[in-house]
Design a protein around this motif. Structure first.
Motif, PDB file in Angstrom:
ATOM      1  N   VAL A  80       0.728  -1.176   0.106  1.00 20.39           N
ATOM      2  CA  VAL A  80      -0.141  -0.146  -0.041  1.00 20.39           C
ATOM      3  C   VAL A  80       0.894   1.195   0.011  1.00 20.39           C
ATOM      4  CG1 VAL A  80      -1.742   1.163   1.254  1.00 20.39           C
ATOM      5  CG2 VAL A  80      -1.775  -1.390   1.138  1.00 20.39           C
ATOM      6  N   LEU A  81       0.425   2.161  -0.870  1.00 13.95           N
ATOM      7  CA  LEU A  81       1.017   3.586  -0.745  1.00 13.95           C
ATOM      8  C   LEU A  81      -0.070   4.420  -0.332  1.00 13.95           C
ATOM      9  CD1 LEU A  81       3.160   3.820  -4.081  1.00 13.95           C
ATOM     10  CD2 LEU A  81       4.036   3.738  -1.700  1.00 13.95           C
ATOM     11  N   THR A  82       0.166   5.378   0.902  1.00 12.29           N
ATOM     12  CA  THR A  82      -1.008   6.078   1.293  1.00 12.29           C
ATOM     13  C   THR A  82      -0.572   7.685   1.200  1.00 12.29           C
ATOM     14  OG1 THR A  82      -2.859   6.670   2.812  1.00 12.29           O
ATOM     15  CG2 THR A  82      -0.513   5.819   3.657  1.00 12.29           C
ATOM     16  N   GLY A  83      -1.604   8.473   0.485  1.00 12.95           N
ATOM     17  CA  GLY A  83      -1.162   9.725   0.368  1.00 12.95           C
ATOM     18  C   GLY A  83      -1.815  10.546   1.520  1.00 12.95           C
ATOM     19  N   ASP A  84      -1.171  11.596   2.077  1.00 14.13           N
ATOM     20  CA  ASP A  84      -1.648  12.678   2.834  1.00 14.13           C
ATOM     21  C   ASP A  84      -0.816  14.016   2.764  1.00 14.13           C
ATOM     22  OD1 ASP A  84      -4.394  12.151   4.249  1.00 14.13           O
ATOM     23  OD2 ASP A  84      -3.018  10.460   5.116  1.00 14.13           O
ATOM     24  N   LEU A  85      -1.565  15.104   2.826  1.00 15.45           N
ATOM     25  CA  LEU A  85      -0.904  16.539   2.874  1.00 15.45           C
ATOM     26  C   LEU A  85       0.081  16.275   4.091  1.00 15.45           C
ATOM     27  CD1 LEU A  85      -3.236  17.067   1.426  1.00 15.45           C
ATOM     28  CD2 LEU A  85      -3.141  19.341   2.127  1.00 15.45           C
ATOM     29  N   GLN A  86      -0.431  15.845   5.191  1.00 14.29           N
ATOM     30  CA  GLN A  86       0.749  15.921   6.547  1.00 14.29           C
ATOM     31  C   GLN A  86      -0.055  14.598   7.273  1.00 14.29           C
ATOM     32  OE1 GLN A  86       2.968  17.891   6.922  1.00 14.29           O
ATOM     33  NE2 GLN A  86       2.349  19.675   5.768  1.00 14.29           N
ATOM     34  N   THR A  87       0.906  14.245   8.129  1.00 12.22           N
ATOM     35  CA  THR A  87       0.877  13.154   8.976  1.00 12.22           C
ATOM     36  C   THR A  87       1.360  11.790   8.443  1.00 12.22           C
ATOM     37  OG1 THR A  87      -1.395  12.324   8.941  1.00 12.22           O
ATOM     38  CG2 THR A  87      -1.049  14.267  10.056  1.00 12.22           C
ATOM     39  N   GLU A  88       1.760  10.651   9.144  1.00 17.15           N
ATOM     40  CA  GLU A  88       2.088   9.528   8.939  1.00 17.15           C
ATOM     41  C   GLU A  88       0.703   8.520   9.583  1.00 17.15           C
ATOM     42  OE1 GLU A  88       5.289   8.001   7.728  1.00 17.15           O
ATOM     43  OE2 GLU A  88       5.758   9.906   7.032  1.00 17.15           O
ATOM     44  N   ASN A  89      -0.130   9.243   9.953  1.00 17.23           N
ATOM     45  CA  ASN A  89      -1.411   8.309  10.709  1.00 17.23           C
ATOM     46  C   ASN A  89      -1.750   7.128   9.685  1.00 17.23           C
ATOM     47  OD1 ASN A  89      -1.117  10.504  12.175  1.00 17.23           O
ATOM     48  ND2 ASN A  89      -3.369  11.301  12.072  1.00 17.23           N
ATOM     49  N   ASP A  90      -1.909   7.522   8.582  1.00 14.53           N
ATOM     50  CA  ASP A  90      -2.558   6.452   7.710  1.00 14.53           C
ATOM     51  C   ASP A  90      -1.535   5.107   7.642  1.00 14.53           C
ATOM     52  OD1 ASP A  90      -4.799   7.720   7.771  1.00 14.53           O
ATOM     53  OD2 ASP A  90      -4.971   8.035   5.413  1.00 14.53           O
ATOM     54  N   ALA A  91      -0.268   5.636   7.513  1.00 17.49           N
ATOM     55  CA  ALA A  91       0.641   4.388   7.131  1.00 17.49           C
ATOM     56  C   ALA A  91       0.415   3.592   8.608  1.00 17.49           C
ATOM     57  CB  ALA A  91       2.110   4.877   6.893  1.00 17.49           C
ATOM     58  N   ASN A  92       0.852   4.349   9.746  1.00 20.61           N
ATOM     59  CA  ASN A  92       0.895   3.665  10.783  1.00 20.61           C
ATOM     60  C   ASN A  92      -0.410   2.810  11.294  1.00 20.61           C
ATOM     61  OD1 ASN A  92       3.231   5.172  11.368  1.00 20.61           O
ATOM     62  ND2 ASN A  92       2.336   6.664  12.461  1.00 20.61           N
ATOM     63  N   ARG A  93      -1.237   3.243  10.951  1.00 16.66           N
ATOM     64  CA  ARG A  93      -2.522   2.513  10.801  1.00 16.66           C
ATOM     65  C   ARG A  93      -2.638   1.158  10.098  1.00 16.66           C
ATOM     66  NH1 ARG A  93      -8.063   6.156   9.650  1.00 16.66           N
ATOM     67  NH2 ARG A  93      -9.057   4.198   9.845  1.00 16.66           N
ATOM     68  N   LEU A  94      -1.906   1.394   8.778  1.00 19.00           N
ATOM     69  CA  LEU A  94      -2.020   0.196   8.022  1.00 19.00           C
ATOM     70  C   LEU A  94      -0.785  -0.888   8.023  1.00 19.00           C
ATOM     71  CD1 LEU A  94      -3.186   2.180   4.728  1.00 19.00           C
ATOM     72  CD2 LEU A  94      -4.558   0.508   5.998  1.00 19.00           C
ATOM     73  N   LYS A  95       0.183  -0.253   8.717  1.00 20.32           N
ATOM     74  CA  LYS A  95       1.524  -1.065   9.105  1.00 20.32           C
ATOM     75  C   LYS A  95       1.287  -2.269   9.991  1.00 20.32           C
ATOM     76  CE  LYS A  95       5.124   2.190   7.874  1.00 20.32           C
ATOM     77  NZ  LYS A  95       5.952   3.312   8.373  1.00 20.32           N
ATOM     78  N   ARG A  96       0.232  -2.140  10.608  1.00 15.24           N
ATOM     79  CA  ARG A  96      -0.153  -3.319  11.641  1.00 15.24           C
ATOM     80  C   ARG A  96      -0.590  -4.300  11.098  1.00 15.24           C
ATOM     81  NH1 ARG A  96      -4.746  -0.887  14.882  1.00 15.24           N
ATOM     82  NH2 ARG A  96      -5.423  -0.090  12.778  1.00 15.24           N
ATOM     83  N   TYR A  97      -0.722  -4.632   9.633  1.00 14.19           N
ATOM     84  CA  TYR A  97      -1.252  -5.835   9.221  1.00 14.19           C
ATOM     85  C   TYR A  97      -0.021  -6.541   8.380  1.00 14.19           C
ATOM     86  CZ  TYR A  97      -5.655  -3.733  10.278  1.00 14.19           C
ATOM     87  OH  TYR A  97      -6.638  -3.279  10.965  1.00 14.19           O
ATOM     88  N   GLY A  98       1.015  -5.955   8.658  1.00 21.16           N
ATOM     89  CA  GLY A  98       2.356  -6.791   8.302  1.00 21.16           C
ATOM     90  C   GLY A  98       2.580  -6.931   6.812  1.00 21.16           C
ATOM     91  N   PHE A  99       1.852  -5.946   5.968  1.00 24.95           N
ATOM     92  CA  PHE A  99       2.298  -5.763   4.476  1.00 24.95           C
ATOM     93  C   PHE A  99       2.884  -4.718   4.334  1.00 24.95           C
ATOM     94  CE2 PHE A  99      -1.865  -8.133   4.720  1.00 24.95           C
ATOM     95  CZ  PHE A  99      -1.512  -9.348   4.197  1.00 24.95           C
ATOM     96  N   PRO A 100       3.805  -4.476   3.282  1.00 22.67           N
ATOM     97  CA  PRO A 100       4.633  -3.415   2.969  1.00 22.67           C
ATOM     98  C   PRO A 100       3.806  -2.208   2.662  1.00 22.67           C
ATOM     99  CG  PRO A 100       5.191  -5.051   1.374  1.00 22.67           C
ATOM    100  CD  PRO A 100       4.007  -5.353   2.394  1.00 22.67           C
TER     101      PRO A 100
END
Lengths: 226, 226
Positions: B62-82
Motif C-alpha cells: 500500500v502507498l497512502t497519500g496525505d498532505l501531512q501526518t503518517e497516521n494512515d501508514a501507521n494504521r495500515l502497517k499493523r497488518y504486516g504488509f509493506p
C-alpha cells in the motif's frame, strides 16, 4: 513537480483582486464569510437551515460554488434571498475573480451578509482569498477526528470550525473532544460550534456566532484594513 | 484565471511518467488500483479491513497519500504488509513522480497487488494518472446522492464506485439507488459495491471485485497497452 512560479503568480493576482473586493465589502458594510469543507460535510444543508431561520427582512445573499450542476442554488433559492450558483467547470476552488464577476450586478448597499459556499474540497480553497472577512471550516462527525492534522492549512486559516451532523455521533467512532483538540493543535484560537441540521441542535449557537461576528466586523470598520 | 498552458505541461509530463510506470507494473504483473474520495469517506478504514482479510501469504503493498501526518501508514502497517506514506506537503493529489519515487526500492516481482490511497480530494486526483490499472471512487452514504453529478470527472474515470458506511443508511437521508443512478448518468458502465466496514457487510463483494479485476488484468497482459 515544479509548479511554484506560476502558482505564485496566480495567487498574487488573486490576492490583488481579493484585496479590492475586501475594500468594496467594507465600504458597503457587508460581512462576507467563506464556507469550506469536504464534499458532503453539509455546507448546503447548513445554509438551508440558516436561511430558514432568517426573517424575510434579513439582508443576506449566497454565492454557492460547484464544479457542475445548479443543484445547490436551486435548493437555496426557495428561501427567497438572492442566490447565485458559480459553476467552475473543472476548477477545484472559487477564486476572487469569480466572486467579483458574480457580485458585479448586486447592489451591495442592500446587503448585510454574504455567505460564500466554496467548492467541496478541503485542500485547494484554503489558498484562495475571496475578500472574505472570515473563513469557516465545516467538519462532519463521519469524517474522522484526525482531519485537522491531515489538512492543517484550512483549519489554521479558519476562525470557526462547525462540527456538523452531530446527530450521528451515537453511530460513528468519533470523539468530538479529540477532533477539537486536533483543530486547536493546528490553530489554538479556533472557535467551535456543534450543529445537527437534522435535529436543529446547536443552530442557535451558529446563528449567534454569525451575529456576533457581524458586530465585530462593523466595529472594525473604523480601523484600517489589517 | 489562465492556468491552462502550465497545467497542460504538468499533465503531459505526468502522463509520460505514468505510462512508464504502467509499463513497469505490467512487466512485473502487478495490479495497481488508485483509491480516490473526499476526506473521511473511509479509504483507510476500507484498506484496514481489506488487509485484515488477506492471508499473510498475499503479495500486497500500500502507498497512502496525505498532505501531512503518517497516521494512515501507521494504521495500515499493523497488518504486516509493506506500507509507505507519501506526505505531499501542500499538494492536493498524488502524481506519477511520487509513485515512481516511492516504489523505486520495491522489488515488484514480490508483488501481485499495489493499492494506492490518494489524498482525500474528489477533484484534483482525477486529473493525475498514476500508472494504475483502475481508479476506484469511494462515496460514503453521509455525503449525499448528488456527488456524482457535482464531481463528474472522477466518477467518469473510475471503474468502480464503493458506497461506504452503509451501516449509517438508517440514520441519513440518502437513497443508494439514486446515488447509483446519478453515477451511471455520468458513467453508464460503472460498477458498484456497497460496504460497511463497521459490520463487515459487503466486504466479500469488494474482495471478490479485486480478485476478478486481477484476473482481468492478468488476462490482458498478453495484449498491448491500451
Amino acid at each position: 513537480m515544479n509548479r511554484v512560479p506560476l502558482e505564485g503568480k496566480v495567487l498574487n493576482e488573486n490576492a490583488r483582486v481579493a484585496a479590492e473586493l475586501r475594500e468594496r465589502f467594507r465600504e458597503h458594510r457587508v460581512l462576507v464569510v467563506n464556507l469550506i469543507s469536504s464534499p458532503g460535510s453539509g455546507k448546503t444543508t447548513l445554509l438551508e437551515k440558516t436561511l430558514e431561520n432568517f426573517s424575510p427582512a434579513e439582508k443576506v445573499a449566497v454565492l454557492t460554488g460547484d464544479l457542475q450542476t445548479e443543484n445547490d442554488a436551486n435548493r437555496l433559492k426557495r428561501y427567497g434571498f438572492p442566490v447565485k450558483q458559480i459553476t467552475t467547470g473543472g476548477t477545484c476552488h472559487l477564486d476572487a475573480r469569480m466572486i467579483e464577476k458574480h457580485t458585479a450586478d448586486w447592489d451591495l448597499e442592500k446587503l448585510d451578509l454574504l455567505i460564500v459556499e466554496n467548492v467541496g474540497n478541503l485542500v485547494c480553497p484554503s489558498s484562495y482569498d475571496l475578500g472574505e472577512a472570515a473563513k469557516i471550516v465545516l467538519l462532519s462527525v463521519t469524517e474522522g477526528e484526525d482531519k485537522p492534522l491531515k489538512y492543517p492549512s484550512i483549519f489554521f486559516k479558519s476562525e470557526l470550525m462547525v462540527l456538523t451532523k452531530t446527530d450521528l455521533l451515537p453511530y460513528v467512532p468519533f470523539d468530538a473532544a479529540v477532533a477539537i483538540e486536533n483543530a486547536r493543535r493546528v490553530h489554538a484560537d479556533i472557535e467551535v460550534v456543534k450543529v445537527s441540521c437534522l435535529t436543529g441542535r446547536g443552530m442557535q449557537d451558529w446563528l449567534k456566532w454569525l451575529e456576533q461576528r457581524r458586530q465585530t466586523f462593523l466595529a472594525g470598520l473604523s480601523q484600517p484594513v489589517g
